[in-house]
Scaffold this motif. Structure first.
Motif, mmCIF file in Angstrom:
data_model
loop_
_atom_site.group_PDB
_atom_site.id
_atom_site.type_symbol
_atom_site.label_atom_id
_atom_site.label_comp_id
_atom_site.label_asym_id
_atom_site.label_seq_id
_atom_site.Cartn_x
_atom_site.Cartn_y
_atom_site.Cartn_z
ATOM 1 N N MET A 162 0.837 -1.177 0.000
ATOM 2 C CA MET A 162 0.000 0.000 0.000
ATOM 3 C C MET A 162 0.886 1.246 0.000
ATOM 4 S SD MET A 162 -3.078 0.601 -0.296
ATOM 5 C CE MET A 162 -4.642 0.951 0.323
ATOM 6 N N PRO A 163 0.535 2.226 -0.788
ATOM 7 C CA PRO A 163 1.341 3.445 -0.866
ATOM 8 C C PRO A 163 1.374 4.208 0.459
ATOM 9 C CG PRO A 163 -0.216 3.339 -2.684
ATOM 10 C CD PRO A 163 -0.575 2.244 -1.732
ATOM 11 N N ASN A 164 2.426 4.954 0.656
ATOM 12 C CA ASN A 164 2.541 5.833 1.810
ATOM 13 C C ASN A 164 1.875 7.159 1.429
ATOM 14 O OD1 ASN A 164 3.302 7.674 3.770
ATOM 15 N ND2 ASN A 164 5.363 6.845 3.992
ATOM 16 N N TRP A 165 0.579 7.273 1.710
ATOM 17 C CA TRP A 165 -0.198 8.435 1.264
ATOM 18 C C TRP A 165 0.302 9.731 1.886
ATOM 19 C CZ3 TRP A 165 -2.300 7.469 -3.028
ATOM 20 C CH2 TRP A 165 -2.878 6.224 -3.295
ATOM 21 N N SER A 166 0.789 9.661 3.108
ATOM 22 C CA SER A 166 1.307 10.856 3.760
ATOM 23 C C SER A 166 2.536 11.394 3.031
ATOM 24 C CB SER A 166 1.652 10.536 5.220
ATOM 25 O OG SER A 166 2.164 11.671 5.860
ATOM 26 N N ALA A 167 3.426 10.514 2.637
ATOM 27 C CA ALA A 167 4.628 10.924 1.899
ATOM 28 C C ALA A 167 4.255 11.455 0.516
ATOM 29 C CB ALA A 167 5.597 9.752 1.770
ATOM 30 N N ILE A 168 3.293 10.820 -0.122
ATOM 31 C CA ILE A 168 2.837 11.271 -1.441
ATOM 32 C C ILE A 168 2.233 12.674 -1.325
ATOM 33 C CG2 ILE A 168 1.131 10.858 -3.266
ATOM 34 C CD1 ILE A 168 1.642 7.826 -2.754
ATOM 35 N N GLU A 169 1.421 12.883 -0.302
ATOM 36 C CA GLU A 169 0.801 14.196 -0.091
ATOM 37 C C GLU A 169 1.864 15.265 0.160
ATOM 38 O OE1 GLU A 169 -2.160 16.432 3.075
ATOM 39 O OE2 GLU A 169 -2.329 14.261 2.845
ATOM 40 N N THR A 170 2.823 14.979 1.024
ATOM 41 C CA THR A 170 3.887 15.935 1.329
ATOM 42 C C THR A 170 4.666 16.300 0.080
ATOM 43 O OG1 THR A 170 4.062 15.089 3.583
ATOM 44 C CG2 THR A 170 5.954 16.318 2.733
ATOM 45 N N SER A 171 5.024 15.310 -0.695
ATOM 46 C CA SER A 171 5.769 15.551 -1.933
ATOM 47 C C SER A 171 4.950 16.381 -2.913
ATOM 48 C CB SER A 171 6.152 14.214 -2.560
ATOM 49 O OG SER A 171 6.774 14.402 -3.791
ATOM 50 N N PHE A 172 3.689 16.055 -3.050
ATOM 51 C CA PHE A 172 2.801 16.754 -3.982
ATOM 52 C C PHE A 172 2.648 18.221 -3.599
ATOM 53 C CE2 PHE A 172 -1.394 17.938 -5.679
ATOM 54 C CZ PHE A 172 -1.267 17.518 -7.002
ATOM 55 N N LEU A 173 2.549 18.491 -2.314
ATOM 56 C CA LEU A 173 2.346 19.857 -1.853
ATOM 57 C C LEU A 173 3.563 20.751 -2.081
ATOM 58 C CD1 LEU A 173 0.264 19.237 1.380
ATOM 59 C CD2 LEU A 173 -0.518 20.231 -0.782
ATOM 60 N N HIS A 174 4.717 20.161 -2.317
ATOM 61 C CA HIS A 174 5.922 20.930 -2.602
ATOM 62 C C HIS A 174 6.012 21.330 -4.083
ATOM 63 C CE1 HIS A 174 7.155 19.566 1.382
ATOM 64 N NE2 HIS A 174 7.957 20.633 1.364
ATOM 65 N N LEU A 175 5.102 20.842 -4.900
ATOM 66 C CA LEU A 175 5.094 21.176 -6.324
ATOM 67 C C LEU A 175 4.364 22.492 -6.553
ATOM 68 C CD1 LEU A 175 4.085 17.673 -7.758
ATOM 69 C CD2 LEU A 175 6.393 18.641 -7.587
ATOM 70 N N THR A 176 4.711 23.171 -7.635
ATOM 71 C CA THR A 176 3.951 24.355 -8.034
ATOM 72 C C THR A 176 2.600 23.902 -8.586
ATOM 73 O OG1 THR A 176 4.779 24.336 -10.304
ATOM 74 C CG2 THR A 176 6.084 25.576 -8.660
ATOM 75 N N GLN A 177 1.663 24.833 -8.711
ATOM 76 C CA GLN A 177 0.346 24.469 -9.239
ATOM 77 C C GLN A 177 0.427 23.843 -10.633
ATOM 78 O OE1 GLN A 177 -2.708 27.469 -9.075
ATOM 79 N NE2 GLN A 177 -4.013 26.342 -10.468
ATOM 80 N N PRO A 178 1.205 24.400 -11.573
ATOM 81 C CA PRO A 178 1.308 23.737 -12.878
ATOM 82 C C PRO A 178 1.900 22.329 -12.773
ATOM 83 C CG PRO A 178 2.066 26.008 -13.052
ATOM 84 C CD PRO A 178 1.860 25.724 -11.583
ATOM 85 N N GLN A 179 2.848 22.146 -11.876
ATOM 86 C CA GLN A 179 3.422 20.811 -11.686
ATOM 87 C C GLN A 179 2.394 19.858 -11.083
ATOM 88 O OE1 GLN A 179 6.745 22.115 -9.265
ATOM 89 N NE2 GLN A 179 8.203 21.619 -10.904
ATOM 90 N N GLN A 180 1.578 20.363 -10.165
ATOM 91 C CA GLN A 180 0.532 19.529 -9.572
ATOM 92 C C GLN A 180 -0.470 19.078 -10.629
ATOM 93 O OE1 GLN A 180 -1.132 21.922 -6.407
ATOM 94 N NE2 GLN A 180 0.441 21.289 -4.944
ATOM 95 N N LEU A 181 -0.865 20.007 -11.484
ATOM 96 C CA LEU A 181 -1.787 19.647 -12.560
ATOM 97 C C LEU A 181 -1.140 18.641 -13.510
ATOM 98 C CD1 LEU A 181 -3.370 23.138 -13.264
ATOM 99 C CD2 LEU A 181 -4.482 21.170 -12.189
ATOM 100 N N GLY A 182 0.150 18.819 -13.770
ATOM 101 C CA GLY A 182 0.874 17.864 -14.601
ATOM 102 C C GLY A 182 0.928 16.488 -13.968
ATOM 103 N N GLU A 183 1.125 16.436 -12.664
ATOM 104 C CA GLU A 183 1.159 15.152 -11.948
ATOM 105 C C GLU A 183 -0.206 14.475 -11.990
ATOM 106 O OE1 GLU A 183 2.918 12.025 -10.221
ATOM 107 O OE2 GLU A 183 3.970 13.821 -10.896
ATOM 108 N N LEU A 184 -1.272 15.262 -11.822
ATOM 109 C CA LEU A 184 -2.624 14.704 -11.927
ATOM 110 C C LEU A 184 -2.857 14.166 -13.329
ATOM 111 C CD1 LEU A 184 -5.518 14.149 -10.975
ATOM 112 C CD2 LEU A 184 -6.044 16.558 -11.478
ATOM 113 N N ALA A 185 -2.476 14.931 -14.344
ATOM 114 C CA ALA A 185 -2.647 14.480 -15.731
ATOM 115 C C ALA A 185 -1.866 13.199 -15.989
ATOM 116 C CB ALA A 185 -2.207 15.577 -16.701
#
Length: 109
Positions: free
Chosen positions: A1-24
């Motif tokens: 099972m993924p470490n959701w807390s680590a994924i969230e922390t990493s994601f929050l360090h991205l800029t908004q365009p990077q976050q949208l890119g990660e979602l895409a």
């Protein structure tokens, strides 16, 4: 099972365009795994990851909430119905096409 807390922390360090890119990118991976019927157990994890990303994007940005809410509804429905959809080739093909469409729409933000 993924470490959701680590994924969230990493994601929050991205800029908004990077976050949208990660979602895409996650939606593009979803498309690929939906088509790979031998690995159906990966799809619920990708759905959960996409939903997490959407939640974080909505909390921390002013992206069009109406469209993102539509995507959340679609992903939640897929998550609830994945077991029955997985065995239906027509439904899984529709899911793959829809995931691809959403991936492109997210990148257009």
């Amino acid at each position: 099972m993924p470490n959701w807390s680590a994924i969230e922390t990493s994601f929050l360090h991205l800029t908004q365009p990077q976050q949208l890119g990660e979602l895409a990118a996650c939606l593009a991976r979803l498309k690929s795994w939906v088509k790979n019927s031998a690995k159906g157990e990966i799809v619920p994890v990708l759905l959960e990851e996409s939903l997490l990303y959407l939640s974080l994007i909505q909390q921390n940005s002013e992206v069009n909430y109406v469209e993102l809410n539509q995507l959340i509804e679609v992903l939640q429905d897929w998550k609830l119905n994945w077991v029955s959809s997985w065995s239906e080739s027509t439904q899984s093909a529709n899911m793959a096409d829809c995931a691809s469409t959403w991936s492109v729409r997210v990148l257009d933000k």
